[in-house]
Design an enzyme around this catalytic site. Structure first.
Site, short mmCIF file in Angstrom:
data_model
loop_
_atom_site.label_atom_id
_atom_site.label_comp_id
_atom_site.label_asym_id
_atom_site.label_seq_id
_atom_site.Cartn_x
_atom_site.Cartn_y
_atom_site.Cartn_z
N ILE A 289 46.48 -3.47 -32.37
CA ILE A 289 47.34 -3.51 -33.57
C ILE A 289 46.85 -4.56 -34.58
O ILE A 289 47.07 -4.39 -35.78
CB ILE A 289 48.80 -3.78 -33.15
CG1 ILE A 289 49.76 -3.39 -34.29
CG2 ILE A 289 49.02 -5.23 -32.71
CD1 ILE A 289 51.22 -3.35 -33.88
N ASN B 41 58.64 -13.41 -27.98
CA ASN B 41 59.71 -13.90 -27.10
C ASN B 41 60.66 -14.73 -27.96
O ASN B 41 60.39 -14.98 -29.13
CB ASN B 41 59.15 -14.70 -25.92
CG ASN B 41 58.35 -15.90 -26.39
OD1 ASN B 41 58.87 -16.75 -27.12
ND2 ASN B 41 57.09 -15.94 -26.03
N GLY C 54 49.86 -10.99 -24.15
CA GLY C 54 49.95 -9.62 -24.67
C GLY C 54 49.71 -9.50 -26.17
O GLY C 54 48.85 -10.17 -26.74
N VAL C 55 50.52 -8.63 -26.79
CA VAL C 55 50.32 -8.41 -28.23
C VAL C 55 50.68 -9.66 -29.03
O VAL C 55 50.05 -9.97 -30.05
CB VAL C 55 51.12 -7.16 -28.68
CG1 VAL C 55 52.61 -7.41 -28.73
CG2 VAL C 55 50.64 -6.64 -30.01
N ASP C 56 51.61 -10.44 -28.54
CA ASP C 56 52.01 -11.71 -29.18
C ASP C 56 50.79 -12.63 -29.25
O ASP C 56 50.45 -13.19 -30.31
CB ASP C 56 53.11 -12.34 -28.33
CG ASP C 56 53.88 -13.44 -29.05
OD1 ASP C 56 54.76 -14.06 -28.43
OD2 ASP C 56 53.61 -13.67 -30.24
N THR D 188 57.25 -2.94 -23.20
CA THR D 188 56.65 -2.12 -22.11
C THR D 188 55.54 -2.84 -21.37
O THR D 188 54.91 -2.26 -20.48
CB THR D 188 56.09 -0.81 -22.69
OG1 THR D 188 55.00 -1.13 -23.58
CG2 THR D 188 57.15 -0.01 -23.42
N GLY D 189 55.28 -4.08 -21.71
CA GLY D 189 54.25 -4.85 -20.99
C GLY D 189 54.91 -5.84 -20.06
O GLY D 189 55.55 -5.47 -19.07
N TYR E 230 57.56 -7.28 -20.24
CA TYR E 230 59.01 -7.10 -20.09
C TYR E 230 59.38 -5.85 -19.28
O TYR E 230 60.55 -5.51 -19.12
CB TYR E 230 59.71 -7.12 -21.45
CG TYR E 230 59.85 -8.51 -22.06
CD1 TYR E 230 59.36 -9.64 -21.40
CD2 TYR E 230 60.48 -8.70 -23.28
CE1 TYR E 230 59.48 -10.90 -21.95
CE2 TYR E 230 60.62 -9.96 -23.85
CZ TYR E 230 60.12 -11.06 -23.17
OH TYR E 230 60.25 -12.32 -23.72
N1 APR Z 1 47.60 -4.09 -29.70
C1 APR Z 1 48.53 -3.14 -29.43
N2 APR Z 1 49.27 -3.13 -28.31
C2 APR Z 1 49.05 -4.12 -27.42
C3 APR Z 1 48.10 -5.15 -27.63
C4 APR Z 1 47.36 -5.10 -28.83
N3 APR Z 1 46.41 -6.01 -29.13
N4 APR Z 1 48.13 -5.98 -26.55
C5 APR Z 1 49.05 -5.49 -25.70
N5 APR Z 1 49.60 -4.37 -26.21
C6 APR Z 1 50.64 -3.51 -25.63
C7 APR Z 1 50.84 -3.58 -24.14
O1 APR Z 1 49.91 -2.75 -23.47
C8 APR Z 1 52.26 -3.04 -24.02
O2 APR Z 1 52.26 -1.63 -23.99
O3 APR Z 1 51.87 -3.94 -26.17
C9 APR Z 1 52.92 -3.52 -25.32
C10 APR Z 1 53.89 -4.68 -25.15
O4 APR Z 1 53.39 -5.55 -24.13
P1 APR Z 1 53.54 -7.15 -24.24
O5 APR Z 1 52.62 -7.64 -25.27
O6 APR Z 1 53.42 -7.68 -22.84
O7 APR Z 1 55.01 -7.39 -24.79
P2 APR Z 1 56.43 -7.25 -24.06
O8 APR Z 1 56.40 -6.31 -22.90
O9 APR Z 1 57.40 -6.97 -25.17
O10 APR Z 1 56.68 -8.71 -23.48
C11 APR Z 1 56.90 -9.74 -24.39
O11 APR Z 1 55.16 -11.07 -23.43
O12 APR Z 1 53.35 -11.78 -24.62
C12 APR Z 1 54.58 -12.15 -24.16
O13 APR Z 1 55.34 -13.76 -25.78
C13 APR Z 1 55.52 -12.44 -25.29
O14 APR Z 1 57.16 -13.36 -23.82
C14 APR Z 1 56.84 -12.24 -24.60
C15 APR Z 1 56.56 -11.04 -23.70
#
Ligand code: APR
Length: 173
Positions: free
Chosen positions: A12, A25, A33-35, A119-120, A122
């Site tokens: 993304i 978060n 992850g994406v954060d 979906t990651g 969480y």
């Molecule tokens: N681009 C697009 N999608 C991504 C990317 C990226 N660069 N990196 C990860 N993803 C996808 C993951 O595969 C998943 O399907 O984003 C989705 C959400 O996953 P997470 O990033 O783990 O987010 P979430 O499940 O909402 O958990 C949030 O994780 O990173 C920490 O600070 C964040 O504590 C919070 C928690």
């Protein structure tokens, strides 16, 4: 509607859209992850602006600039942690999409990209989360013509295929 919701596969942070949505978060101080990817790509100034926001409640959304990202804006939203499949979790995830879209509308954003929120780390089931996302995005687009394109960004080909399948089915309904 069909040409307004687009499923894409990839990172993304690479997308050239008005806004990308961050699956943050409640601290808004970054994470994995994406954060983590968004903060790395945007640079240090993003964290500095996030600090001033003083956190974000689950289901809520807050906006910052995009800094070194191609996207001008980042909309930070906090998804629910999947625990016991209560309706509550579905509702909080739906609010993430509703509130992010409402914020985008106020900001005059025309193109926006969502990751698969919750979906990651969480643990929210991907298919269930995708159905909620598409339902909320369709509801918004039916009532608002301010946003021209909504991208659903999938990380990995299997997520992409599943999301594409769910979208195609939902557009037939
Ligand atoms: N681009 C697009 N999608 C991504 C990317 C990226 N660069 N990196 C990860 N993803 C996808 C993951 O595969 C998943 O399907 O984003 C989705 C959400 O996953 P997470 O990033 O783990 O987010 P979430 O499940 O909402 O958990 C949030 O994780 O990173 C920490 O600070 C964040 O504590 C919070 C928690």
């Amino acid at each position: 509607m069909k040409d307004k919701i687009i499923v894409v596969e990839g990172d993304i942070t690479k997308l050239d859209v008005d806004a990308i949505v961050n699956a943050a978060n409640r601290s808004l101080l970054g994470g994995g992850g994406v954060d983590g990817a968004i903060h790395r790509a945007a640079g240090r100034e993003l964290l500095e602006e996030c600090r001033k926001l003083k956190g974000c409640e689950t289901g809520e959304a807050k906006i910052t600039k995009g800094y070194n990202l191609k996207a001008k804006w980042v909309i930070h939203t906090v998804g629910p942690v999947w625990r016991d499949s209560s309706v509550q979790e579905d509702e909080f995830l739906a609010r993430c999409y509703r509130n992010s879209l409402a914020l985008a509308k106020v900001q005059g954003i025309k193109t926006i990209a969502f990751p698969a929120i919750s979906t990651g780390a969480y643990n929210f089931p991907m298919d269930r989360a995708t159905k909620i996302a598409i339902k909320e995005i369709k509801n918004f687009l039916l009532k608002n013509n301010s946003i021209e394109k909504v991208f659903l960004v999938c990380f990995g080909i299997s997520a992409y295929k599943m999301t594409q399948r769910i979208l195609e089915k939902s557009l037939e309904d």
